[in-house]
Design a protein around this motif. Sequence first.
Motif, mmCIF file in Angstrom:
data_model
loop_
_atom_site.group_PDB
_atom_site.id
_atom_site.type_symbol
_atom_site.label_atom_id
_atom_site.label_comp_id
_atom_site.label_asym_id
_atom_site.label_seq_id
_atom_site.Cartn_x
_atom_site.Cartn_y
_atom_site.Cartn_z
ATOM 1 N N ASP A 1 0.839 -1.205 0.000
ATOM 2 C CA ASP A 1 0.000 0.000 0.000
ATOM 3 C C ASP A 1 0.872 1.252 0.000
ATOM 4 N N VAL A 2 1.906 1.248 0.820
ATOM 5 C CA VAL A 2 2.812 2.404 0.902
ATOM 6 C C VAL A 2 3.552 2.606 -0.421
ATOM 7 N N PHE A 3 3.954 1.509 -1.057
ATOM 8 C CA PHE A 3 4.649 1.604 -2.338
ATOM 9 C C PHE A 3 3.701 1.895 -3.499
ATOM 10 N N GLY A 4 2.405 1.771 -3.257
ATOM 11 C CA GLY A 4 1.430 2.049 -4.314
ATOM 12 C C GLY A 4 1.312 0.935 -5.333
ATOM 13 N N ILE A 5 1.553 -0.298 -4.876
ATOM 14 C CA ILE A 5 1.441 -1.448 -5.766
ATOM 15 C C ILE A 5 0.603 -2.521 -5.080
ATOM 16 N N SER A 6 0.127 -3.465 -5.865
ATOM 17 C CA SER A 6 -0.616 -4.581 -5.299
ATOM 18 C C SER A 6 0.372 -5.659 -4.856
ATOM 19 N N LEU A 7 -0.118 -6.568 -4.052
ATOM 20 C CA LEU A 7 0.703 -7.694 -3.630
ATOM 21 C C LEU A 7 1.131 -8.523 -4.838
ATOM 22 N N SER A 8 0.234 -8.660 -5.786
ATOM 23 C CA SER A 8 0.545 -9.375 -7.020
ATOM 24 C C SER A 8 1.691 -8.702 -7.769
ATOM 25 N N GLU A 9 1.652 -7.380 -7.868
ATOM 26 C CA GLU A 9 2.723 -6.643 -8.541
ATOM 27 C C GLU A 9 4.046 -6.785 -7.786
ATOM 28 N N PHE A 10 3.960 -6.822 -6.474
ATOM 29 C CA PHE A 10 5.162 -6.983 -5.659
ATOM 30 C C PHE A 10 5.914 -8.243 -6.075
ATOM 31 N N PHE A 11 5.175 -9.341 -6.261
ATOM 32 C CA PHE A 11 5.804 -10.612 -6.576
ATOM 33 C C PHE A 11 6.054 -10.823 -8.063
ATOM 34 N N SER A 12 5.353 -10.095 -8.914
ATOM 35 C CA SER A 12 5.511 -10.319 -10.350
ATOM 36 C C SER A 12 6.544 -9.416 -10.986
ATOM 37 N N MET A 13 6.891 -8.343 -10.360
ATOM 38 C CA MET A 13 7.811 -7.385 -10.975
ATOM 39 C C MET A 13 9.240 -7.674 -10.548
ATOM 40 N N GLY A 14 10.059 -8.043 -11.505
ATOM 41 C CA GLY A 14 11.468 -8.246 -11.244
ATOM 42 C C GLY A 14 12.249 -7.036 -11.702
ATOM 43 N N PRO A 15 13.564 -7.084 -11.595
ATOM 44 C CA PRO A 15 14.388 -5.941 -12.008
ATOM 45 C C PRO A 15 14.156 -5.535 -13.457
ATOM 46 N N GLU A 16 13.848 -6.510 -14.315
ATOM 47 C CA GLU A 16 13.628 -6.173 -15.724
ATOM 48 C C GLU A 16 12.318 -5.425 -15.937
ATOM 49 N N LYS A 17 11.451 -5.424 -14.931
ATOM 50 C CA LYS A 17 10.167 -4.740 -15.044
ATOM 51 C C LYS A 17 10.064 -3.588 -14.056
ATOM 52 N N SER A 18 11.174 -3.133 -13.525
ATOM 53 C CA SER A 18 11.161 -2.065 -12.535
ATOM 54 C C SER A 18 10.563 -0.792 -13.123
ATOM 55 N N LEU A 19 9.954 -0.033 -12.265
ATOM 56 C CA LEU A 19 9.358 1.223 -12.693
ATOM 57 C C LEU A 19 10.438 2.279 -12.892
ATOM 58 N N THR A 20 10.180 3.178 -13.817
ATOM 59 C CA THR A 20 11.096 4.292 -14.028
ATOM 60 C C THR A 20 10.895 5.308 -12.908
ATOM 61 N N SER A 21 11.822 6.224 -12.774
ATOM 62 C CA SER A 21 11.693 7.254 -11.740
ATOM 63 C C SER A 21 10.452 8.122 -12.001
ATOM 64 N N GLU A 22 10.123 8.343 -13.270
ATOM 65 C CA GLU A 22 8.929 9.120 -13.612
ATOM 66 C C GLU A 22 7.658 8.376 -13.164
ATOM 67 N N GLN A 23 7.622 7.062 -13.395
ATOM 68 C CA GLN A 23 6.465 6.275 -12.972
ATOM 69 C C GLN A 23 6.343 6.255 -11.454
ATOM 70 N N LEU A 24 7.461 6.130 -10.764
ATOM 71 C CA LEU A 24 7.442 6.153 -9.299
ATOM 72 C C LEU A 24 6.948 7.500 -8.775
ATOM 73 N N PHE A 25 7.388 8.574 -9.435
ATOM 74 C CA PHE A 25 6.944 9.914 -9.057
ATOM 75 C C PHE A 25 5.424 10.032 -9.190
ATOM 76 N N LEU A 26 4.893 9.535 -10.314
ATOM 77 C CA LEU A 26 3.451 9.596 -10.541
ATOM 78 C C LEU A 26 2.687 8.726 -9.537
ATOM 79 N N LEU A 27 3.228 7.550 -9.226
ATOM 80 C CA LEU A 27 2.580 6.685 -8.229
ATOM 81 C C LEU A 27 2.557 7.346 -6.856
ATOM 82 N N ASP A 28 3.652 8.002 -6.503
ATOM 83 C CA ASP A 28 3.687 8.702 -5.218
ATOM 84 C C ASP A 28 2.621 9.792 -5.169
ATOM 85 N N LYS A 29 2.467 10.526 -6.245
ATOM 86 C CA LYS A 29 1.439 11.579 -6.301
ATOM 87 C C LYS A 29 0.037 10.959 -6.265
#
Length: 102
Positions: free
Chosen positions: A53-81
């Motif tokens: 919840d704090v990271f702005g992702i689902s539990l499914s995304e937590f386990f499915s996203m590896g380094p090759e699917k990491s979010l960009t800094s722009e995407q992280l910025f938008l998720l934080d907002k």
Amino acid sequence: MFDVLARIKELREARKWSVYKLAKLSGIPQSTIATWYQKNLCPPIDKLEILCDVFGISLSEFFSMGPEKSLTSEQLFLLDKWNLLNPKERSAVLNIIDTFLS
């Protein structure tokens, strides 16, 4: 095998958050988070849900996203907002996006 602690660290560092900031945002004591790392313990699922919840992702995304699917800094910025918005504001933003895409 999936490294839960490495994933938490990856998400935290991508946002340039300290362990202290993660603890404050999640309400999980900093000592608890530190113990997970010191003793190489997998956090309980209820704590992982809080962190997601704090990271702005689902539990499914937590386990499915590896380094090759990491979010960009722009995407992280938008998720934080996005996480700062209430449901009504989120709906308004989605309507604006839909307008631009149509």
